[in-house]
Design a protein around this motif. Structure first.
Motif, PDB file in Angstrom:
ATOM      1  N   ARG A 148      50.338  99.297  23.708  1.00  9.70           N
ATOM      2  CA  ARG A 148      49.415  99.457  25.005  1.00  9.70           C
ATOM      3  C   ARG A 148      48.093  99.103  24.392  1.00  9.70           C
ATOM      4  O   ARG A 148      47.526  99.462  23.360  1.00  9.70           O
ATOM      5  CB  ARG A 148      49.374 101.138  25.496  1.00  9.70           C
ATOM      6  N   VAL A 149      47.381  98.085  25.089  1.00 16.36           N
ATOM      7  CA  VAL A 149      45.971  97.808  24.754  1.00 16.36           C
ATOM      8  C   VAL A 149      45.310  97.870  26.066  1.00 16.36           C
ATOM      9  O   VAL A 149      45.287  97.378  27.022  1.00 16.36           O
ATOM     10  CB  VAL A 149      46.008  96.133  24.431  1.00 16.36           C
ATOM     11  N   VAL A 150      43.906  98.787  25.669  1.00 16.91           N
ATOM     12  CA  VAL A 150      43.164  99.102  26.854  1.00 16.91           C
ATOM     13  C   VAL A 150      41.734  98.641  26.398  1.00 16.91           C
ATOM     14  O   VAL A 150      41.333  98.741  25.345  1.00 16.91           O
ATOM     15  CB  VAL A 150      43.258 100.473  27.044  1.00 16.91           C
ATOM     16  N   THR A 151      41.084  98.563  27.396  1.00 26.11           N
ATOM     17  CA  THR A 151      39.657  98.000  27.465  1.00 26.11           C
ATOM     18  C   THR A 151      38.561  99.250  27.809  1.00 26.11           C
ATOM     19  O   THR A 151      38.724  99.680  28.945  1.00 26.11           O
ATOM     20  CB  THR A 151      39.333  97.025  28.252  1.00 26.11           C
ATOM     21  N   ALA A 152      38.059  99.691  26.885  1.00 28.90           N
ATOM     22  CA  ALA A 152      37.302 101.266  26.818  1.00 28.90           C
ATOM     23  C   ALA A 152      36.372 101.369  25.870  1.00 28.90           C
ATOM     24  O   ALA A 152      36.652 100.519  24.727  1.00 28.90           O
ATOM     25  CB  ALA A 152      38.273 102.175  27.301  1.00 28.90           C
ATOM     26  N   ASP A 153      35.410 102.288  25.950  1.00 28.24           N
ATOM     27  CA  ASP A 153      34.521 102.655  24.753  1.00 28.24           C
ATOM     28  C   ASP A 153      35.482 103.396  23.828  1.00 28.24           C
ATOM     29  O   ASP A 153      35.875 104.691  24.241  1.00 28.24           O
ATOM     30  CB  ASP A 153      33.737 103.381  25.232  1.00 28.24           C
ATOM     31  N   GLY A 154      35.701 102.740  22.629  1.00 25.29           N
ATOM     32  CA  GLY A 154      36.388 103.199  21.517  1.00 25.29           C
ATOM     33  C   GLY A 154      36.015 104.573  20.948  1.00 25.29           C
ATOM     34  O   GLY A 154      36.852 105.413  20.473  1.00 25.29           O
ATOM     35  N   SER A 155      34.870 104.741  20.874  1.00 24.12           N
ATOM     36  CA  SER A 155      34.308 105.989  20.625  1.00 24.12           C
ATOM     37  C   SER A 155      34.673 107.427  21.335  1.00 24.12           C
ATOM     38  O   SER A 155      34.506 108.479  20.784  1.00 24.12           O
ATOM     39  CB  SER A 155      32.760 106.018  20.408  1.00 24.12           C
ATOM     40  N   MET A 156      35.049 107.032  22.755  1.00 22.93           N
ATOM     41  CA  MET A 156      35.810 108.265  23.266  1.00 22.93           C
ATOM     42  C   MET A 156      37.376 108.396  23.015  1.00 22.93           C
ATOM     43  O   MET A 156      38.037 109.109  23.726  1.00 22.93           O
ATOM     44  CB  MET A 156      35.602 108.132  24.864  1.00 22.93           C
ATOM     45  N   GLY A 157      37.815 107.677  22.244  1.00 21.33           N
ATOM     46  CA  GLY A 157      39.362 107.437  22.251  1.00 21.33           C
ATOM     47  C   GLY A 157      40.030 107.007  23.397  1.00 21.33           C
ATOM     48  O   GLY A 157      39.417 106.063  24.167  1.00 21.33           O
ATOM     49  N   TRP A 158      41.245 107.412  23.421  1.00 19.93           N
ATOM     50  CA  TRP A 158      41.756 107.218  24.751  1.00 19.93           C
ATOM     51  C   TRP A 158      42.718 108.230  25.261  1.00 19.93           C
ATOM     52  O   TRP A 158      44.005 108.555  24.841  1.00 19.93           O
ATOM     53  CB  TRP A 158      42.735 105.913  24.489  1.00 19.93           C
ATOM     54  N   PRO A 159      41.912 109.411  25.945  1.00 28.17           N
ATOM     55  CA  PRO A 159      42.620 110.736  26.228  1.00 28.17           C
ATOM     56  C   PRO A 159      44.024 110.510  27.123  1.00 28.17           C
ATOM     57  O   PRO A 159      44.907 111.384  26.900  1.00 28.17           O
ATOM     58  CB  PRO A 159      41.651 111.402  27.373  1.00 28.17           C
ATOM     59  N   PRO A 160      44.234 109.608  28.044  1.00 28.23           N
ATOM     60  CA  PRO A 160      45.470 109.686  28.483  1.00 28.23           C
ATOM     61  C   PRO A 160      46.796 109.639  27.975  1.00 28.23           C
ATOM     62  O   PRO A 160      47.741 110.036  28.423  1.00 28.23           O
ATOM     63  CB  PRO A 160      45.437 108.110  29.556  1.00 28.23           C
ATOM     64  N   SER A 177      46.133 100.755  21.493  1.00 28.06           N
ATOM     65  CA  SER A 177      44.730 100.143  20.714  1.00 28.06           C
ATOM     66  C   SER A 177      43.536  99.954  21.929  1.00 28.06           C
ATOM     67  O   SER A 177      44.017  99.666  22.943  1.00 28.06           O
ATOM     68  CB  SER A 177      45.074  98.719  20.127  1.00 28.06           C
ATOM     69  N   VAL A 178      42.548 100.452  21.412  1.00 31.15           N
ATOM     70  CA  VAL A 178      41.278 100.184  22.375  1.00 31.15           C
ATOM     71  C   VAL A 178      40.181  99.436  21.877  1.00 31.15           C
ATOM     72  O   VAL A 178      40.042  99.497  20.844  1.00 31.15           O
ATOM     73  CB  VAL A 178      41.004 101.886  22.757  1.00 31.15           C
ATOM     74  N   ASP A 179      39.461  98.674  22.632  1.00 32.26           N
ATOM     75  CA  ASP A 179      38.590  98.007  22.519  1.00 32.26           C
ATOM     76  C   ASP A 179      37.442  97.920  23.787  1.00 32.26           C
ATOM     77  O   ASP A 179      38.145  98.017  24.853  1.00 32.26           O
ATOM     78  CB  ASP A 179      38.887  96.648  21.764  1.00 32.26           C
ATOM     79  N   LEU A 180      36.098  97.884  23.238  1.00 25.93           N
ATOM     80  CA  LEU A 180      35.434  97.740  24.349  1.00 25.93           C
ATOM     81  C   LEU A 180      35.202  96.456  24.973  1.00 25.93           C
ATOM     82  O   LEU A 180      34.851  96.204  26.365  1.00 25.93           O
ATOM     83  CB  LEU A 180      33.898  98.130  23.715  1.00 25.93           C
ATOM     84  N   ASP A 181      35.318  95.219  24.410  1.00 21.82           N
ATOM     85  CA  ASP A 181      35.138  93.864  24.832  1.00 21.82           C
ATOM     86  C   ASP A 181      36.592  93.362  25.755  1.00 21.82           C
ATOM     87  O   ASP A 181      37.452  93.014  25.234  1.00 21.82           O
ATOM     88  CB  ASP A 181      34.855  92.911  23.665  1.00 21.82           C
ATOM     89  N   PRO A 182      36.318  93.079  26.961  1.00 19.71           N
ATOM     90  CA  PRO A 182      37.478  92.754  27.566  1.00 19.71           C
ATOM     91  C   PRO A 182      37.952  91.300  27.321  1.00 19.71           C
ATOM     92  O   PRO A 182      39.274  90.985  27.284  1.00 19.71           O
ATOM     93  CB  PRO A 182      36.948  92.516  29.113  1.00 19.71           C
ATOM     94  N   GLU A 183      37.104  90.247  26.532  1.00 23.41           N
ATOM     95  CA  GLU A 183      37.334  89.217  26.199  1.00 23.41           C
ATOM     96  C   GLU A 183      38.554  89.426  25.024  1.00 23.41           C
ATOM     97  O   GLU A 183      39.567  88.781  24.934  1.00 23.41           O
ATOM     98  CB  GLU A 183      36.272  88.319  25.839  1.00 23.41           C
TER      99      GLU A 183
END
Length: 381
Positions: A165-177, A142-148
């Motif tokens: 797995r929860v990652v902080t990133a720009d969701g429009s780019m998905g999560w390639p790893p 799961s990915v979201d831009l907001d670290p809070e």
């Protein structure tokens, strides 16, 4: 309920009451046909939504939490409605989705045992927990831009015994790893399909996402290619990305401008089916109903990203300002929509071929237009 939930009441008593209310909610969803799959039914029964929504805000902005309004909080969490959970600067930035809508989207996702899933828009973490319950923690990202938000979601998930797995990133780019994914689901509104999402799907993977104000189900058909139909109307907060657009000040109309009679009334312009069509054709236009105190029902204000504005009063007169005549564009879109029989979302679909993303009516070769392209008329297929 079995008595007030005061400060001295044990957490296990809250959990027991929450389980009862959760059972009642799931029973209502099943009766409404929203949970036909037993696997999702079990997930909704066993994932405790109250652990993911320790507080929410009512429409007036009042904060409802387990300490100050315990009974109202626990009842609200187990109602079939979306709940605003985070506000910033007075504006909502995150919510917990309406359970029946979430159930419908998860059903459309057509999850199979062993699927790897990407969720865009972590929010409270509740949907990530439902996904993890269905396929296992290690198969969900799961990915979201907001670290809070991601930090809070991780804590909620841990409290519920889940660790996707929860990652902080720009969701429009998905999560390639962690790509490729068999399924991608977004719980935030998009105006066009991000190509990184399609590139991170398996060869026949599925994407379910709110495109404009309806949910679309797209099947990947090749590199940067996908097609699918809308499933029904839905309201979600927009996808926030790391690429902000420069703001343009709104152009205020001349105070002496009396305006002109509008061809489209506020009631017609705010028809949900028309709004779905108009918002996809003109993304980035902000609509506000009854924008001024005392304006009465029926007043509408529009603002475009280029600063263009339009204000329609309850007297039926519209005033426009800026580089574009926004209400004139609304009127053109309404004529096209009306000529096509006033279709709702279920009659529309989208075909993606790289940057060409075509909205169509009834069939892929039917009339349509490019997403985000200004529309004067529907082009033949």
């Amino acid at each position: 309920m079995g008595g007030p939930i005061g400060e001295g009441r044990e957490a296990r008593d809250i959990d027991r009451e929450a389980a009862r209310l959760r059972h009642d909610l799931v029973s209502a969803l099943v009766a409404a046909g929203a949970l036909p799959d037993p696997a999702w039914r079990t997930a909704f029964e066993e994932v405790p939504r109250h652990l993911f929504v320790p507080r929410f805000y009512d429409p007036s902005g009042l904060r409802i939490d387990r300490h100050d309004h315990p009974d109202l909080w626990l009842r609200g969490v187990h109602e079939d409605r979306a709940l605003v959970t985070h506000r910033r600067g007075g504006e909502p930035i995150s919510s917990s989705s309406q359970p029946s809508l979430m159930a419908s989207m998860l059903h459309d996702l057509d999850v199979r045992d062993g699927d790897r899933i990407l969720e865009v828009g972590t929010g409270t973490g509740w949907n990530a927990a439902l996904l993890a319950h269905r396929v296992g923690d290690h198969r969900v990202t799961s990915v979201d831009l907001d670290p809070e938000l991601t930090a809070t979601a991780r804590a909620h998930l841990a409290a519920a015994g889940r660790r996707p797995r929860v990652v902080t990133a720009d969701g429009s780019m998905g999560w390639p790893p962690e790509a490729p994914y068999d399924r991608i689901i977004a719980t935030c509104r998009i105006d066009a399909v991000p190509l990184p999402w399609l590139r991170q799907l398996t060869v026949d993977g599925l994407l379910v996402a709110p495109l404009g104000y309806a949910v679309i189900r797209l099947r990947r058909t090749g590199p940067d290619r996908a097609t699918g139909r809308f499933r029904g109307g839905a309201w979600f907060m927009p996808l926030r990305t790391g690429r902000s657009r420069p703001g343009v000040p709104a152009v205020e109309p001349d105070a002496d401008d009396p305006g002109r009679p509008a061809e489209v009334t506020p009631r017609a312009a705010t028809d949900p089916d028309f709004r779905f069509w108009a918002d996809l054709c003109e993304p980035g236009v902000e609509w506000r109903m009854d924008p001024e105190p005392g304006a009465g029902p029926g007043a509408v204000a529009l603002r475009g990203m280029d600063g263009s504005t339009a204000r329609l009063g309850r007297n039926g007169m519209v005033v426009e300002a800026g580089p574009r005549r926004l209400w004139s564009e609304v009127e053109r879109l309404y004529r096209v929509w009306d000529e096509r029989g006033r279709p709702g979302p279920e009659r529309f679909g989208v075909s993606v071929e790289g940057r060409h993303q075509r909205l169509w009516i009834d069939t892929p070769d039917g009339p349509g237009h490019e997403l985000g392209e200004p529309v004067d008329a529907v082009r033949p297929g």
